[in-house]
Design a protein around this motif. Sequence first.
Motif, PDB file in Angstrom:
ATOM      1  N   ALA A 168      47.218  -6.008 -30.301  1.00 29.04           N
ATOM      2  CA  ALA A 168      46.536  -5.728 -29.280  1.00 29.04           C
ATOM      3  C   ALA A 168      45.330  -6.809 -29.070  1.00 29.04           C
ATOM      4  CB  ALA A 168      45.628  -4.247 -29.750  1.00 29.04           C
ATOM      5  N   LEU A 169      45.126  -7.481 -29.262  1.00 29.57           N
ATOM      6  CA  LEU A 169      44.177  -8.655 -29.189  1.00 29.57           C
ATOM      7  C   LEU A 169      44.676  -9.606 -28.208  1.00 29.57           C
ATOM      8  CD1 LEU A 169      42.394  -9.357 -32.611  1.00 29.57           C
ATOM      9  CD2 LEU A 169      41.637  -7.879 -30.833  1.00 29.57           C
ATOM     10  N   PRO A 170      43.971  -9.834 -26.962  1.00 30.83           N
ATOM     11  CA  PRO A 170      44.439 -10.608 -26.049  1.00 30.83           C
ATOM     12  C   PRO A 170      44.702 -12.372 -26.657  1.00 30.83           C
ATOM     13  CG  PRO A 170      42.483  -9.452 -25.291  1.00 30.83           C
ATOM     14  CD  PRO A 170      42.688  -9.234 -26.548  1.00 30.83           C
ATOM     15  N   ARG A 171      45.251 -13.089 -26.034  1.00 32.05           N
ATOM     16  CA  ARG A 171      45.620 -14.334 -26.440  1.00 32.05           C
ATOM     17  C   ARG A 171      45.057 -15.229 -25.481  1.00 32.05           C
ATOM     18  NH1 ARG A 171      47.373 -15.460 -31.969  1.00 32.05           N
ATOM     19  NH2 ARG A 171      47.898 -13.178 -32.716  1.00 32.05           N
ATOM     20  N   PRO A 172      44.663 -16.499 -25.647  1.00 34.58           N
ATOM     21  CA  PRO A 172      44.439 -17.094 -26.766  1.00 34.58           C
ATOM     22  C   PRO A 172      43.096 -16.494 -27.540  1.00 34.58           C
ATOM     23  CG  PRO A 172      43.418 -18.530 -25.000  1.00 34.58           C
ATOM     24  CD  PRO A 172      44.270 -17.271 -24.386  1.00 34.58           C
ATOM     25  N   LEU A 173      43.576 -16.219 -29.064  1.00 29.49           N
ATOM     26  CA  LEU A 173      42.888 -15.927 -29.827  1.00 29.49           C
ATOM     27  C   LEU A 173      41.841 -16.612 -30.583  1.00 29.49           C
ATOM     28  CD1 LEU A 173      42.138 -13.152 -31.633  1.00 29.49           C
ATOM     29  CD2 LEU A 173      43.756 -13.717 -33.037  1.00 29.49           C
ATOM     30  N   VAL A 174      40.614 -16.538 -30.707  1.00 30.98           N
ATOM     31  CA  VAL A 174      39.751 -17.545 -31.467  1.00 30.98           C
ATOM     32  C   VAL A 174      39.248 -16.547 -32.750  1.00 30.98           C
ATOM     33  CG1 VAL A 174      37.399 -18.397 -31.455  1.00 30.98           C
ATOM     34  CG2 VAL A 174      38.805 -18.021 -29.240  1.00 30.98           C
ATOM     35  N   PHE A 175      39.501 -17.532 -33.844  1.00 32.65           N
ATOM     36  CA  PHE A 175      39.153 -16.848 -35.112  1.00 32.65           C
ATOM     37  C   PHE A 175      38.007 -17.404 -35.944  1.00 32.65           C
ATOM     38  CE2 PHE A 175      39.386 -16.439 -39.843  1.00 32.65           C
ATOM     39  CZ  PHE A 175      39.965 -15.260 -40.118  1.00 32.65           C
ATOM     40  N   ALA A 216      40.714 -15.886 -25.083  1.00 28.99           N
ATOM     41  CA  ALA A 216      40.509 -14.408 -24.594  1.00 28.99           C
ATOM     42  C   ALA A 216      39.765 -13.267 -25.631  1.00 28.99           C
ATOM     43  CB  ALA A 216      42.015 -14.036 -24.221  1.00 28.99           C
ATOM     44  N   ALA A 217      39.926 -13.652 -26.737  1.00 25.96           N
ATOM     45  CA  ALA A 217      39.454 -12.617 -27.717  1.00 25.96           C
ATOM     46  C   ALA A 217      38.762 -13.381 -28.804  1.00 25.96           C
ATOM     47  CB  ALA A 217      40.368 -11.568 -27.922  1.00 25.96           C
ATOM     48  N   LEU A 218      37.821 -12.964 -29.562  1.00 30.18           N
ATOM     49  CA  LEU A 218      37.141 -13.310 -30.640  1.00 30.18           C
ATOM     50  C   LEU A 218      37.477 -12.299 -31.836  1.00 30.18           C
ATOM     51  CD1 LEU A 218      35.653 -15.481 -32.284  1.00 30.18           C
ATOM     52  CD2 LEU A 218      33.429 -14.216 -31.539  1.00 30.18           C
ATOM     53  N   LEU A 219      38.033 -12.672 -32.933  1.00 29.40           N
ATOM     54  CA  LEU A 219      38.208 -12.090 -34.101  1.00 29.40           C
ATOM     55  C   LEU A 219      37.395 -12.660 -35.316  1.00 29.40           C
ATOM     56  CD1 LEU A 219      39.661 -10.153 -36.327  1.00 29.40           C
ATOM     57  CD2 LEU A 219      41.362 -11.705 -36.238  1.00 29.40           C
ATOM     58  N   VAL A 220      36.559 -11.961 -35.820  1.00 28.67           N
ATOM     59  CA  VAL A 220      35.600 -12.403 -36.895  1.00 28.67           C
ATOM     60  C   VAL A 220      36.073 -11.682 -38.305  1.00 28.67           C
ATOM     61  CG1 VAL A 220      33.333 -12.386 -37.778  1.00 28.67           C
ATOM     62  CG2 VAL A 220      33.812 -12.470 -35.218  1.00 28.67           C
ATOM     63  N   LEU A 238      27.626  -3.904 -37.716  1.00 27.81           N
ATOM     64  CA  LEU A 238      26.598  -5.178 -36.813  1.00 27.81           C
ATOM     65  C   LEU A 238      27.262  -5.932 -36.139  1.00 27.81           C
ATOM     66  CD1 LEU A 238      23.581  -5.598 -39.385  1.00 27.81           C
ATOM     67  CD2 LEU A 238      23.651  -4.130 -37.289  1.00 27.81           C
ATOM     68  N   VAL A 239      28.310  -6.749 -36.775  1.00 31.75           N
ATOM     69  CA  VAL A 239      29.265  -7.836 -35.911  1.00 31.75           C
ATOM     70  C   VAL A 239      29.936  -6.928 -34.819  1.00 31.75           C
ATOM     71  CG1 VAL A 239      31.053  -9.291 -36.143  1.00 31.75           C
ATOM     72  CG2 VAL A 239      28.932  -9.327 -37.987  1.00 31.75           C
ATOM     73  N   ALA A 240      30.611  -5.797 -35.254  1.00 34.81           N
ATOM     74  CA  ALA A 240      31.596  -4.859 -34.239  1.00 34.81           C
ATOM     75  C   ALA A 240      30.480  -4.503 -32.903  1.00 34.81           C
ATOM     76  CB  ALA A 240      31.975  -3.864 -34.984  1.00 34.81           C
ATOM     77  N   ALA A 241      29.358  -4.613 -33.105  1.00 33.60           N
ATOM     78  CA  ALA A 241      28.479  -3.926 -32.265  1.00 33.60           C
ATOM     79  C   ALA A 241      28.214  -5.195 -31.147  1.00 33.60           C
ATOM     80  CB  ALA A 241      27.359  -3.457 -32.626  1.00 33.60           C
ATOM     81  N   LEU A 242      28.418  -6.472 -31.514  1.00 32.28           N
ATOM     82  CA  LEU A 242      28.174  -7.639 -30.539  1.00 32.28           C
ATOM     83  C   LEU A 242      29.231  -7.609 -29.308  1.00 32.28           C
ATOM     84  CD1 LEU A 242      27.236 -10.194 -33.486  1.00 32.28           C
ATOM     85  CD2 LEU A 242      25.688  -8.624 -31.750  1.00 32.28           C
ATOM     86  N   GLU A 243      28.690  -7.965 -28.483  1.00 34.37           N
ATOM     87  CA  GLU A 243      29.608  -7.936 -27.159  1.00 34.37           C
ATOM     88  C   GLU A 243      30.477  -9.053 -27.442  1.00 34.37           C
ATOM     89  OE1 GLU A 243      31.091  -9.699 -23.789  1.00 34.37           O
ATOM     90  OE2 GLU A 243      29.202 -10.511 -24.452  1.00 34.37           O
ATOM     91  N   PRO A 244      30.391 -10.240 -27.629  1.00 32.47           N
ATOM     92  CA  PRO A 244      31.476 -11.217 -27.598  1.00 32.47           C
ATOM     93  C   PRO A 244      32.754 -10.798 -28.639  1.00 32.47           C
ATOM     94  CG  PRO A 244      29.444 -12.447 -28.015  1.00 32.47           C
ATOM     95  CD  PRO A 244      29.132 -10.711 -28.046  1.00 32.47           C
ATOM     96  N   VAL A 245      32.405  -9.989 -29.648  1.00 25.91           N
ATOM     97  CA  VAL A 245      33.360  -9.789 -30.894  1.00 25.91           C
ATOM     98  C   VAL A 245      34.600  -8.567 -30.424  1.00 25.91           C
ATOM     99  CG1 VAL A 245      33.845  -8.866 -33.108  1.00 25.91           C
ATOM    100  CG2 VAL A 245      31.935 -10.358 -32.453  1.00 25.91           C
ATOM    101  N   ALA A 246      35.812  -8.956 -30.290  1.00 24.81           N
ATOM    102  CA  ALA A 246      36.962  -8.165 -29.945  1.00 24.81           C
ATOM    103  C   ALA A 246      37.064  -7.317 -31.067  1.00 24.81           C
ATOM    104  CB  ALA A 246      38.037  -9.066 -29.448  1.00 24.81           C
ATOM    105  N   ALA A 247      37.446  -8.078 -32.443  1.00 27.92           N
ATOM    106  CA  ALA A 247      37.659  -7.409 -33.594  1.00 27.92           C
ATOM    107  C   ALA A 247      36.974  -7.931 -34.746  1.00 27.92           C
ATOM    108  CB  ALA A 247      39.098  -7.425 -33.786  1.00 27.92           C
ATOM    109  N   VAL A 248      36.686  -7.370 -35.952  1.00 30.29           N
ATOM    110  CA  VAL A 248      36.204  -7.620 -36.886  1.00 30.29           C
ATOM    111  C   VAL A 248      36.754  -6.985 -37.995  1.00 30.29           C
ATOM    112  CG1 VAL A 248      34.189  -5.737 -36.967  1.00 30.29           C
ATOM    113  CG2 VAL A 248      33.984  -8.172 -38.244  1.00 30.29           C
TER     114      VAL A 248
END
Length: 160
Positions: free
Chosen positions: A22-29, A53-57, A85-95
Amino acid sequence: MKPPDFEEKICDPAALARWLGALPRPLVFTNGVFDILHRGHVTYLARARALGAALLVALNGDASARRLGKPGERPLNPLADRLALVAALEPVAAVTWFNEDTPETLVDACRPEVLVKGGDWPAERIVGAAGVLARGGRVLSIPFEHERSTTDLLRRIRGG
């Protein structure tokens, strides 16, 4: 009471196959402890998100974080709180999280197009870099813009 929407961004690594697509690509990890958030963390995450397109932490689980040898009783915040806390950050798509010493298995499973760490990590030492590069992806060390450190912050709080 319904949980806040940001909690939907917390993804169990055991269910990776269900949520990764479900995460858009390109994915940043990226990964880290993210124990006590500061300006350096949020600036870094915003810069990382801009690379795809999405940031996974991926957060170090509590035992994994303790094995890193950070001073004191770290992490101070338990994994569930750090995830929120990390999930609540706007740049983060998934944690998500990992309990191993490194996120290498998770990086391999997620197959990000972009793998990043902070400026204290030379790109060639970033865990998972070889696999990302072999797939034609990019591995980057994002320079620090704000010299901040959780260790230094805790020292100041404790009057050291």
